[in-house]
Design a protein around this motif. Structure first.
Motif, PDB file in Angstrom:
ATOM      1  N   ALA A 151       0.819  -1.216   0.000  1.00 55.27           N
ATOM      2  CA  ALA A 151       0.000   0.000   0.000  1.00 55.27           C
ATOM      3  C   ALA A 151       0.854   1.268   0.000  1.00 55.27           C
ATOM      4  O   ALA A 151       0.306   2.380   0.032  1.00 55.27           O
ATOM      5  N   ARG A 153       2.893   2.240   2.409  1.00 54.57           N
ATOM      6  CA  ARG A 153       2.940   2.813   3.765  1.00 54.57           C
ATOM      7  C   ARG A 153       4.293   2.538   4.412  1.00 54.57           C
ATOM      8  O   ARG A 153       4.962   1.559   4.094  1.00 54.57           O
ATOM      9  N   LEU A 226      -4.916   0.789   7.092  1.00 49.70           N
ATOM     10  CA  LEU A 226      -5.264   0.221   5.793  1.00 49.70           C
ATOM     11  C   LEU A 226      -6.775   0.167   5.567  1.00 49.70           C
ATOM     12  O   LEU A 226      -7.252  -0.581   4.714  1.00 49.70           O
TER      13      LEU A 226
END
Length: 286
Positions: A151, A153, A226
């Motif tokens: 993602a 991150r 998330l």
């Protein structure tokens, strides 16, 4: 006698040698843009050393084959080797030798060796009804770290680190053997999937209690980051943490590193909160 001759010579005081091997392929098991060379070496060592501990043995040595593109920087290979050596040092093992070759992608073939110290090996078969199921080490952290990387991150950083370089609790394996563990496996492909191996080999049913599973606040923070995923799913299905899960006879007093998470019963398969764990798949690399 270690690196520098045609073969290494290792002591085997038990008379038996525990051996395991794994193959790691770039972009299948690791990515150079996500992990440093040292982290890749450490992870390669950890997943192999954990297999030795899961048999109740003490890891003693690694043999490592490296195939790499011709333009790979020497410094990358040296850092990877340092990661291998660093993880071996955590358990008193050594890199005893290996081989080099060329390939379009980086490939690591790692063979781990270990010593049972006179004990019988703890296999996947042997779980009996009324045994308790206990885990040592973290669950779901590597899977959460992978989800964060995918993602884009960077927090929680501890979960990214857990994916890049897991640190198994190696002494838990020989300890479980001394405590009379009836079966054991390292959680490389997900708790449910790996417990399925124990259930199948022992011809038993394993019941997990979700309330007893270790869902850390760090996992909850990642799930929130998330979009509110269920962190329990990582705990049940996430692989590559290389914690240990074992079954023990009822009444055994377990040290603090072990957490009881379920029980063995008559039947077959793995159940979570009295429901068959259908639909909970195991670990797939990327």
């Amino acid at each position: 006698m270690g690196i520098g001759d045609d073969a290494a010579v290792l002591q085997a005081p038990d008379g038996r040698v525990v051996a395991s091997t794994d193959l790691l392929v770039e972009n299948r098991h690791f990515r150079r843009d996500w992990s440093s060379a040292r982290e890749i070496g450490g992870k390669a060592a950890a997943q192999n050393l954990a297999d030795i501990a899961a048999m109740g043995a003490v890891p003693t040595a690694l043999l490592v084959g490296l195939a790499a593109p011709a333009d790979l920087a020497v410094a990358w290979a040296e850092d990877m080797a340092a990661g291998l050596a660093d993880e071996c040092s955590r358990v008193g093992a050594t890199v005893a030798g290996g081989d080099l070759s060329g390939a379009p992608l980086i490939m690591l073939a790692v063979t781990a060796l270990g010593d049972l110290g006179g004990r019988a090996p703890v296999t996947r078969a042997g779980a009996r009804p009324r045994d308790v199921v206990a885990v040592a080490g973290v669950l779901g952290h590597s899977a959460a770290g992978l989800a964060l990387l995918q993602a884009g991150r960077s927090e929680p950083a501890a979960l990214l680190a857990a994916h890049r370089w897991p640190h198994p609790d190696y002494p838990a394996g020989p300890e479980a053997a001394r405590l009379g563990a009836t079966s054991m496996i390292d959680v490389s492909d997900g708790l449910v999937q790996d417990l399925g191996h124990l259930a199948g080999a022992g011809g038993v049913r394993i019941d997990l209690a979700s309330a007893r599973l270790p869902v850390s606040n760090t996992l909850r923070a990642a799930a929130d980051a998330l979009g509110g995923q269920d962190p329990l799913h990582w705990v049940l299905t996430g692989g590559e943490d290389h914690g240990l899960v074992a079954t023990f006879p009822p009444g055994v007093s377990l040290p603090g590193r072990w957490s009881v998470v379920g029980q063995v019963r008559e039947g077959q398969g793995v159940w979570v909160d009295s429901r068959r764990s259908e639909g909970l798949s195991g670990w797939n690399h990327f």
